[in-house]
Design an enzyme around this catalytic site. Structure first.
Site, PDB file in Angstrom:
ATOM      1  N   ARG A 169       0.836  -1.203   0.000  1.00 21.37           N
ATOM      2  CA  ARG A 169       0.000   0.000   0.000  1.00 21.37           C
ATOM      3  C   ARG A 169       0.871   1.253   0.000  1.00 21.37           C
ATOM      4  NH1 ARG A 169      -4.673  -0.918   2.583  1.00 21.37           N
ATOM      5  NH2 ARG A 169      -3.589  -2.139   4.156  1.00 21.37           N
ATOM      6  N   TYR A 170       1.963   1.211   0.722  1.00 18.16           N
ATOM      7  CA  TYR A 170       2.865   2.357   0.853  1.00 18.16           C
ATOM      8  C   TYR A 170       4.159   2.050   0.098  1.00 18.16           C
ATOM      9  CZ  TYR A 170      -0.239   3.282   4.826  1.00 18.16           C
ATOM     10  OH  TYR A 170      -1.328   3.480   5.624  1.00 18.16           O
TER      11      TYR A 170
ATOM     12  N   ARG B 208      -9.601  -7.595  10.626  1.00 20.25           N
ATOM     13  CA  ARG B 208      -9.472  -8.598   9.556  1.00 20.25           C
ATOM     14  C   ARG B 208     -10.288  -9.845   9.893  1.00 20.25           C
ATOM     15  NH1 ARG B 208      -3.490  -7.358   9.128  1.00 20.25           N
ATOM     16  NH2 ARG B 208      -3.398  -5.794   7.476  1.00 20.25           N
TER      17      ARG B 208
END
Ligand code: SF4
Length: 363
Positions: free
Chosen positions: A104-105, A126
Site C-alpha cells: 500500500r505504501y 481482519r
C-alpha cells in the site's frame, strides 16, 4: 476485584493449556451463561473464537463489564451489521499483488504469512480473513511473496502480520527472517503481534532468537488495549524481547467499554512505557462487520487525546489514527493546535485551551 496473577514463567509447549475455542468451552469455563449458547453458536458460525488460558485467567466472571472479557468473549451485538461496515475495512485486497503481500505504501509491504491467531479479538479489523481454515502460506506461496519483495528494491521495511506471526514456530520464523535478511534493500523487519500479552509462554528464548536477523533490524509492534493485560507474566515476556535488543512499540484500539476513558488510557500507556514499550498508535475502530458496539465517535477520541496531552508524560502519547476505508492509508486524527492568525503569524492553542500568538521570526 480479584484478578488472577501468575508468576513469570515459560512453560514447555506440552504443559500449556489449549485455548477455549468453542461456545460450550466458554460456558464450561464460566465465561458465558448456558442460556447464551444458541447466540454464541450463531456468532461463532461467522467469526472465529479463541480465548487463551492467559486471557481467561484475567477475566472476573462476576463483572459484567470486565474489559478483558469484552475483548474476547462473543456477544449478540456482533450479529448486528451497519450499512457502512465492510468485509475488508482497511482495503488490503486492492493492494495485494501476490497472495500474502499488501503493498500500500511505497517503502514497505505487509507479509501475511499466517492467518490464525492465539486469540480472536471481537473487534478484529481482519475478522473476515483470519481464523481456522485460513492457515498459513504454503511453501510455493511464501516463495512467491518473498520473490516479490526481492524484485521491488523500494521495499525497505517488511511488516509480518496476519493473523499473528508469533504463532509460527521459531524454526519457521527464523527461516522467513533469514530469507528477508538476504535481500539487500530490506532494512527493517517488523512483527505485529498480540502474543507477548495473550500467550506469553510462547515467547521463549528460541522464539526471541528467531526474530533477529544477522543484518536487518527487527522491531516489534505489540497490540495491547488495557493495563490489565500487562500482568507479571506478560511483562516478563516483553522483557525477554527488550533485553534481547528488540525495540518495542505498541498499538491500541480505542474500544467503547474497554478503554474509552482518560483514566484507563493513562494507566494503559503508563504500564506500556514502564514495560519499555513506546505507545505508537491509538486506532479509531475500523468499520469491520459486527463491531459497531465497540466504536467511539472521532469527537470522543479527539477529546480523550486532548485530555492526555495536558496531563500525561509525552512518553505516553500515541498518535490517534484512522485507516481510511478503501485502502487509502492511515492519517492522524489528533486535534489541531495551530491556526493562521490572518496576519502572517499563528495562533497556538495550549493543552488547557489557552490561545497564544506565535511568530516564526525566520530571516
Ligand atoms: S490478534 Fe490481531 S489479527 Fe488476530 S484477531 Fe486480534 S486484532 Fe485480529
Amino acid at each position: 476485584m480479584a484478578i488472577a496473577v501468575r508468576q513469570p514463567s515459560i512453560l514447555p509447549a506440552n504443559d500449556r493449556k489449549q485455548p477455549i475455542r468453542s461456545s460450550s468451552g466458554l460456558v464450561e469455563a464460566g465465561l458465558a451463561d448456558a442460556a447464551a449458547l444458541p447466540m454464541l453458536e450463531r456468532v461463532a458460525a461467522s467469526f472465529a473464537v479463541s480465548v487463551t488460558d492467559q486471557m481467561a485467567g484475567l477475566i472476573d466472571p462476576t463483572d459484567p463489564h470486565d474489559p478483558v472479557a469484552r475483548q474476547f468473549v462473543p456477544t449478540g451485538d456482533e450479529l448486528v451489521t451497519t450499512p457502512g461496515e465492510l468485509d475488508d475495512p482497511i482495503g488490503d485486497g486492492p493492494y495485494s499483488p501476490v497472495k500474502g503481500i499488501v503493498h500500500r505504501y511505497h517503502d514497505r509491504v505487509l507479509l501475511k504469512a499466517v492467518n490464525v491467531c492465539p486469540v480472536y479479538c471481537r473487534f478484529c479489523f481482519r475478522r473476515e480473513m483470519v481464523g481456522p481454515g485460513s492457515e498459513t502460506l504454503d511453501g510455493a506461496e511464501l516463495d512467491a511473496a518473498i520473490a516479490y519483495i526481492a524484485a521491488h528494491d523500494e521495499v525497505w521495511e517488511v511488516i509480518l502480520t496476519g493473523g499473528d506471526p508469533l504463532i509460527l514456530s521459531p524454526r519457521r520464523l527464523a527461516d522467513i527472517v533469514t530469507r528477508l535478511d538476504a535481500i539487500p534493500h530490506v532494512g527493517i523487519v517488523r512483527f505485529h503481534t498480540r502474543v507477548p500479552v495473550v500467550d506469553p509462554d510462547r515467547v521463549t528464548p528460541e522464539l526471541v532468537a528467531a526474530l533477529k536477523g544477522r543484518r536487518v533490524t527487527s522491531w516489534l509492534m505489540l497490540h495491547a488495549n488495557h493495563w490489565r493485560e500487562l500482568n507479571d507474566t506478560a511483562r516478563a515476556a516483553i522483557a525477554r524481547l527488550v533485553d534481547a535488543g528488540i525495540p518495542l512499540l505498541s498499538q491500541t484500539v480505542l474500544l467503547k467499554g474497554v478503554n474509552d476513558d482518560v483514566e484507563t488510557l493513562t494507566r494503559t500507556f503508563r504500564a506500556l512505557v514502564q514495560a519499555r514499550v513506546k505507545p505508537h498508535y491509538l486506532h479509531q475502530g475500523d468499520l469491520a462487520k459486527g463491531t459497531g458496539h465497540f466504536r467511539t465517535t472521532i469527537q470522543r477520541g479527539r477529546a480523550l487525546m486532548k485530555a492526555l496531552r495536558g496531563d500525561v508524560s509525552g512518553l505516553c502519547q500515541p498518535t490517534y489514527v484512522l485507516d481510511i476505508p478503501g485502502g487509502h492509508g492511515k492519517v492522524p486524527l489528533t486535534a489541531d493546535y495551530l491556526a493562521p492568525d490572518g496576519d502572517g503569524g499563528w495562533t497556538v492553542t495550549d493543552p488547557r485551551g489557552g490561545r497564544h500568538a506565535y511568530s516564526e521570526e525566520v530571516e
